[in-house]
Design an enzyme around this catalytic site. Sequence first.
Site, PDB file in Angstrom:
ATOM      1  N   HIS A 141      -5.376   4.459  -2.333  1.00 52.82           N
ATOM      2  CA  HIS A 141      -4.157   4.695  -3.403  1.00 52.82           C
ATOM      3  C   HIS A 141      -4.515   4.221  -4.619  1.00 52.82           C
ATOM      4  CE1 HIS A 141      -2.810   0.867  -2.616  1.00 52.82           C
ATOM      5  NE2 HIS A 141      -2.666   1.263  -1.114  1.00 52.82           N
TER       6      HIS A 141
ATOM      7  N   HIS B 272      -5.790   0.421  -4.841  1.00 50.63           N
ATOM      8  CA  HIS B 272      -7.211   0.270  -4.529  1.00 50.63           C
ATOM      9  C   HIS B 272      -8.030   0.351  -5.924  1.00 50.63           C
ATOM     10  CE1 HIS B 272      -5.890   1.501  -0.422  1.00 50.63           C
ATOM     11  NE2 HIS B 272      -6.565   0.138  -0.101  1.00 50.63           N
TER      12      HIS B 272
HETATM   13  P1  AMP Z   1      -6.431  -2.366   2.520  1.00 50.89           P
HETATM   14  O1  AMP Z   1      -7.023  -1.133   2.541  1.00 50.89           O
HETATM   15  O2  AMP Z   1      -4.939  -2.116   2.622  1.00 50.89           O
HETATM   16  O3  AMP Z   1      -6.978  -3.219   3.447  1.00 50.89           O
HETATM   17  O4  AMP Z   1      -6.591  -3.086   1.119  1.00 50.89           O
HETATM   18  C1  AMP Z   1      -7.747  -3.191   0.586  1.00 50.89           C
HETATM   19  C2  AMP Z   1      -7.788  -3.937  -0.738  1.00 50.89           C
HETATM   20  O5  AMP Z   1      -6.808  -3.486  -1.725  1.00 50.89           O
HETATM   21  C3  AMP Z   1      -7.042  -5.194  -0.260  1.00 50.89           C
HETATM   22  O6  AMP Z   1      -7.843  -6.381  -0.965  1.00 50.89           O
HETATM   23  C4  AMP Z   1      -5.472  -5.109  -0.670  1.00 50.89           C
HETATM   24  O7  AMP Z   1      -4.780  -6.247  -1.108  1.00 50.89           O
HETATM   25  C5  AMP Z   1      -5.705  -4.379  -2.226  1.00 50.89           C
HETATM   26  N1  AMP Z   1      -4.588  -3.624  -2.233  1.00 50.89           N
HETATM   27  C6  AMP Z   1      -3.712  -2.767  -1.343  1.00 50.89           C
HETATM   28  N2  AMP Z   1      -2.623  -2.419  -1.979  1.00 50.89           N
HETATM   29  C7  AMP Z   1      -2.781  -2.957  -3.261  1.00 50.89           C
HETATM   30  C8  AMP Z   1      -1.823  -2.767  -4.629  1.00 50.89           C
HETATM   31  N3  AMP Z   1      -0.682  -2.329  -4.565  1.00 50.89           N
HETATM   32  N4  AMP Z   1      -2.142  -3.654  -5.590  1.00 50.89           N
HETATM   33  C9  AMP Z   1      -3.317  -4.326  -5.775  1.00 50.89           C
HETATM   34  N5  AMP Z   1      -4.187  -4.224  -4.552  1.00 50.89           N
HETATM   35  C10 AMP Z   1      -3.742  -3.709  -3.571  1.00 50.89           C
END
Ligand code: AMP
Length: 291
Positions: free
Chosen positions: A32, A35
């Site tokens: 999203h 990311h």
């Molecule tokens: P995930 O796919 O949920 O494991 O997230 C991958 C990376 O994206 C992780 O480092 C998360 O902290 C970061 N991330 C997820 N959502 C957000 C957001 N809303 N704002 C900033 N970084 C994010």
Amino acid sequence: MLTSIAPLRDRVAEARRAGLEVGLVPTMGALHTGHARLIEQARRECGCVVVSIFVNPLQFDRADDLDGYPRPLQADLDVCAASGVDVVFAPTAEEIYPRRAECTVEVGRIADHLCGRYRPGHFRGVATVVLKLLQIVQPDRAYFGEKDAQQLAVIRHLVRDFNLPVQIEGVPTLRDTDGVALSSRNQGLSPEERVLARSLYRALSEAERTIAAGERDSKRVAEAAGLLLPQDERLRLEYFEVVDPEDLQPVERIEGPVMVAGALWIGSTRLIDNLLCSPSAMSAVATPSGN
Ligand code: AMP
């Protein structure tokens, strides 16, 4: 898209020979705009941007959560293409864990509170897979979101404790216009639940306001914030804690910057969020002039 380690290493070696800095953005897919924020920063700072997409079985504490995690691979590849990603690394679980691992990363007391307390083994899984990804890609920089603040703290410690030659970059949380942090898990919310999801950010903002207004007692901060949660049987607050932003240990008296973090179940979806809060306004009020 590359699914195997050997060609990925060749591709990264080629970028290095061309004199490019390599940036890694580890994700679990279902990409999203949050990311995309990480990818944009990597794009600005590195000549070669690698995004990994891997739903890591080792960090899931419930089989149904792992099975139900969204995996929209084609849409993710489209996001990566649109964001100018150079290499997408989307390995299978067998590629990353070809056999039962005898060695995993043991995470210390930094995992004792917040999510670590409620998801046993979660941060062992996170630290282990991030160590593996850093070893596989060997990036100059790796990008993580502040939304997952405990994860970011664990990884900063991992890198320090194991002398890993990588710079960890924390990226501020991207929120929707109503304050809700963007998350792959928001996809699991019904429209009504999505409205209820606002209450977590509201509670965190209330904590921030209370702290800035001079409240020093963490318990009272949490109580005031908790009052903002609607009485609704679909909502269950898992935790709401005031912790030290460095070592994530609970803070009873607020004397400096703290992190307020919460996890809220909305139906069968669990959301987490946090805010860094500073009592600076309070100390201006609390210190009489001339003293
Ligand atoms: P995930 O796919 O949920 O494991 O997230 C991958 C990376 O994206 C992780 O480092 C998360 O902290 C970061 N991330 C997820 N959502 C957000 C957001 N809303 N704002 C900033 N970084 C994010």
